[in-house]
Each structure stands twice: as structure tokens, then as C-alpha cells.
Design a protein around this motif. Structure first.
Motif, mmCIF file in Angstrom:
data_model
loop_
_atom_site.group_PDB
_atom_site.id
_atom_site.type_symbol
_atom_site.label_atom_id
_atom_site.label_comp_id
_atom_site.label_asym_id
_atom_site.label_seq_id
_atom_site.Cartn_x
_atom_site.Cartn_y
_atom_site.Cartn_z
ATOM 1 N N UNK A 1 0.764 -1.335 0.016
ATOM 2 C CA UNK A 1 0.017 0.056 0.074
ATOM 3 C C UNK A 1 0.803 1.253 -0.018
ATOM 4 N N UNK B 1 -5.566 1.416 -1.818
ATOM 5 C CA UNK B 1 -4.545 0.705 -0.820
ATOM 6 C C UNK B 1 -5.770 -0.453 -0.266
ATOM 7 N N UNK B 2 -6.979 0.187 0.040
ATOM 8 C CA UNK B 2 -7.902 -0.908 0.562
ATOM 9 C C UNK B 2 -8.177 -2.066 -0.298
ATOM 10 N N UNK C 1 -5.944 6.070 -0.162
ATOM 11 C CA UNK C 1 -6.596 5.295 0.584
ATOM 12 C C UNK C 1 -7.539 4.207 -0.010
ATOM 13 N N UNK D 1 1.628 4.579 1.143
ATOM 14 C CA UNK D 1 1.062 5.310 2.275
ATOM 15 C C UNK D 1 2.101 6.794 2.247
#
Lengths: 275, 188
Positions: A161, A171-172, A168, A163
Motif C-alpha cells: 500500500x 490501498x484498501x 486510501x 502510504x
């Protein structure tokens, strides 16, 4: 090398631009019958005209949203009517854009603290439900033929992911998409169907360019600085071309790659850090 | 070992009652205070939020015929997001917080469990844990996962969850502890 896919029917979602277009072009050169699906009619027509020159009579375009399972069903049925049973399915759908005016048309931005739970569901529809529906509709044809290739154009953030970016939603949702393909691979291997996932790194597409413009504005730096910051993270020292994605996808869809399944493979100039 | 959990307020949410009950029991044994009725009222007060994903033994993604079944599994994840977000302001103020997700070990190894919908949902939470770690980790807040597989009991799972809540686990964030009795063969 003859990849052995001449005459095979391939569906490429998001096939009118960027990475999808590069994949469709490569398939056309390899002699496949290619169906591209895209939401935007004008993009579709432009790309079809290009493909038609490479593969006269072997290309077809359908204007459709590939995130709606009913519409995916229609695309697969129409492709089958036109060219015969589907052998290759490439899922290439972009993530949910929350506010295009504010964020550019790049990957879904956002932070954990700022993002409402509902947006996670929309991204899930864009990325996971779309590729699930395409695979599900095509698998029966592939099983009948004892031969099939499913390949998802995913993202490097599935494994690592990102960061350092407000990133977001991908990444999820990218990790579940990669995992789903891994699990499908296990179920389908005995039918001669391979399922793989590409971990896209930094590829030069129009969409990525617009994302950097947004990012530069967000960070109050120039676009050149934003681009340099991204380039510095790539060991090969440059961004990749869509054709370099298409090269791997074509190999994975070849007859020769019949033993390669359940893999998530990065195309990112060595930028991935995972062992 | 003193896990230094005395007085910490815990909210346990999710669908799997047995695992939730075990988590409450073990944490209570360490002196933590369990929110009587986990709800939107208790989340903003919690020091620790434990979200237990639903269990759908034998689920097969290719056998799912209605997309609503995909969304139902994914809702476990978005429910956790809502609870986590509600708890976050107080954790930021206190410079201390623990988020623990309990999911399926199949998220990491195909042979560790047989529950594809739970694996899918858990992978979303693993991504989320990395994001939370990047965004608020420097405030003493950690986000981790326990992945259950094999024939792990609720107690086995609760023990790992409790460890991740402890003071000794302060430097662990964005990680997973797989509790599967060693059955999963994936190395990473």
C-alpha cells in the motif's frame, strides 16, 4: 515467437485508452479477435479505427460500463455472438474518482481520517465487482474449451500500500482484488484456465499525468517536481510505457505461459520492495 | 506477564459471537473494561476496538451468483471502518489506541482456511491497517490483524488479539499474526 492465440476471442475492458488500448493492440497483432469495452463512445471509435487497420474484421467495440454485472453480461453475450466463445478476459477498470474537479481524474485519493465508509463500497464496485463479474461470465466458455486466460490489471499497492500518497481507496481495495484472482486460480487450474494479476507500477498514461498535476497542486510544488519525486522511487529511473505492460499481459495469455497461474507480477521498473 | 491493559475500555464488534465472547473474556481477565453494549455510543470512548469478520465456511467466489453476497461480506469491513473512525478522535487525544481485525488466514495462504469471502474482506483490512499506520501510527495508535485458520479455537484467537492490544505490542503495526496451527504453507 508465436504465442498461439491467433483466432482466440479476447475481451479487454477499459480497452479504449492507456494500458487497455496497448493490450488490445498487442492482441490484434497476435491474431486474436478483440473486443474492447469502454464507457466513452468517442474514445471507443478512435481506438477501433486504429485497431481495424491492424486487424480488419477482427475487432469489435461495445460502449458499456464494466462495473455493472448486468452490463458485463451483455458485453460477454454480444462478444460471443460476434466472434464465438471467449478465451481471454482482461479486466482493466479504474478506481472510483471521488471528485474529479477537485482531485483530477487520477486514482481515488483520500485519507482514513477523511473518507466516509460509503466510498469504500463504491471503490469495491469499481475494482472488485467489475473483475469478478467479467471472470464469472467468461469462465463457462473457457471451461468448455479447456483453455482460458484471465488477467487483471491491478496495482502495486495490492502488495505494498502506498502510504506516502493520499491513496486510501486503492490501498484498501486492490489487495482483495489480487487475493480474489489468486483464489480463482486455485479453483480453475484443472480446467486449463490461468488467472493472474498485474501489479502496475508507474506507467505513463494520460490518467497518471492528470494525477501528478493534481498531486503537484495539492503539495504546492511544480508538476516537474512531483514527477521527479515519483521517478526517484523507480530503480530503472524512468516511467514505463503502456506497451511494456501489454508485453507481459500478452505473454501471460499465451499458450506458453500455461503453467503460470495465481501470480501477482509487478511491472514497475523494479520499484516494488516486497521479496 | 502484565499486559498493562488494566482500565482500558474495549469495544468488540462483528458477526462471529463466539470469537467476540472469547476476546471479551480474555481481555477482561487482564483488567480491561468491556463496553456492555458495543454501539455507536461506545465507540467514541474506546481505547481498543476489535472487529471480528463474519465467518462463511467453504465460501467460493466463483459460486457466488448474486453480487449482494459480495457486498454483504465487504460490509464487515466498512462496519469496522465506521467504528474505527468513531474511536479515532479520543485515541489521538490520548496518544494511545489499538485496532485489531480478526479475519481469515486464507488471506495469506490458500491452504490455511476455506472461506474465500472472508479472505477477500480481510485483505481489504490488511490494506487499511497499513494506511492507518502511516497516517496516525506516530500517535501511539496501532492497527493489526489476527488471521485464523486450521482448527484454531476462539480462545487461541483471543489470546493473539489480547497480545496485540498489550503495551508490549506497541511497536507492532500493520502486521498480521496468523493463528492456524501451522497449516498454511505460504512463507510471506
Amino acid at each position: 515467437m508465436d504465442y498461439g492465440i491467433a483466432g482466440r476471442v479476447a475481451i479487454v475492458s477499459g480497452g479504449s485508452r492507456g494500458i487497455g488500448r496497448a493490450i488490445a493492440t498487442t492482441f490484434a497483432h497476435e491474431g486474436a479477435k478483440v473486443v474492447i469495452a469502454s464507457r466513452t463512445q468517442s474514445n471507443l471509435e478512435e481506438t477501433l479505427a486504429e485497431l481495424e487497420e491492424i486487424a480488419p474484421g477482427r475487432v469489435h467495440g461495445i460502449a458499456a460500463s464494466m462495473t455493472d454485472p448486468e452490463s458485463v453480461k451483455r458485453v460477454v453475450a454480444e462478444s460471443r455472438d460476434r466472434f464465438g466463445p471467449i478465451s481471454i478476459a482482461i479486466s482493466n477498470v479504474i478506481g472510483h474518482v471521488i471528485d474529479a474537479a477537485k482531485e483530477g481524474s487520477g486514482p481515488g485519493a483520500g485519507t482514513f481520517q477523511g473518507m466516509e465508509a460509503e466510498s469504500y463500497r463504491e471503490e469495491f464496485t469499481q475494482l472488485l465487482v467489475s473483475s469478478w463479474a467479467l471472470a464469472r461470465e467468461c469462465v463457462p466458455d473457457m471451461k468448455d474449451q479447456g483453455w482460458g486466460r484471465i488477467c487483471n490489471i491491478g496495482s502495486g499497492v495490492a502488495r505494498e500500500p502506498s502510504t506516502h500518497l493520499p491513496h486510501l481507496l486503492p490501498n484498501v481495495v486492490r489487495p482483495p482484488v489480487a487475493g480474489m484472482h489468486r483464489l480463482m486460480a486455485a479453483r480453475l487450474a484443472s480446467d486449463g484456465i490461468t488467472v493472474n494479476n498485474i501489479l502496475t507500477g508507474s506507467i505513463l498514461t494520460e490518467r497518471n499525468r492528470s494525477y501528478w498535476v493534481w498531486l503537484a497542486k495539492e503539495r504546492n510544488i511544480t508538476v516537474a517536481e512531483a514527477t521527479q519525486d515519483m521517478t526517484d522511487r523507480i530503480p530503472l529511473g524512468r516511467f514505463g510505457e503502456p506497451s511494456e505492460m501489454a508485453a507481459l499481459v500478452a505473454f501471460l495469455c499465451s499458450d506458453q505461459a500455461r503453467m503460470v497461474t495465481g501470480q501477482s507480477i509487478p511491472v514497475g521498473g523494479g520499484g516494488s520492495l516486497h521479496l | 506477564m502484565d499486559l498493562q491493559l488494566k482500565g482500558r475500555l474495549v469495544s468488540v464488534i462483528g458477526a462471529d459471537q463466539g470469537t467476540q465472547a472469547a476476546c471479551r473474556r480474555v481481555l477482561e481477565g487482564e483488567g480491561a473494561v468491556i463496553a456492555a453494549a458495543p454501539s455507536e455510543l461506545s465507540y467514541p470512548l474506546a481505547d481498543i476496538v476489535i472487529a471480528v469478520g463474519g465467518v462463511r465456511p467453504g465460501s467460493d467466489l466463483l459460486e457466488v451468483s448474486d453480487p449482494d453476497d459480495l457486498y454483504a461480506a465487504w460490509d464487515d469491513m466498512t462496519d469496522a471502518v465506521s467504528a474505527y473512525r468513531a474511536a479515532l478522535p479520543r485515541m489521538l487525544e490520548n496518544k494511545w489506541g489499538r485496532f485489531v481485525w480478526v479475519g481469515s488466514a486464507q488471506a495469506k495462504s490458500v491452504d490455511a482456511e476455506a472461506d474465500e469471502l472472508a479472505a477477500m474482506t480481510s485483505l481489504g483490512m490488511l490494506g487499511l491497517n497499513k494506511v492507518i499506520t502511516g497516517e496516525v501510527g506516530s500517535n501511539g495508535i496501532t492497527a493489526n490483524a489476527v488471521l485464523r485458520g486450521g482448527i484454531a479455537t476462539d480462545e487461541d484467537v483471543a489470546n493473539a488479539v489480547t497480545f496485540l492490544c498489550s503495551e508490549g505490542a506497541a511497536y507492532l503495526s500493520g502486521i498480521t499474526i496468523t493463528v492456524d496451527g501451522g497449516i498454511g504453507s505460504g512463507i510471506f
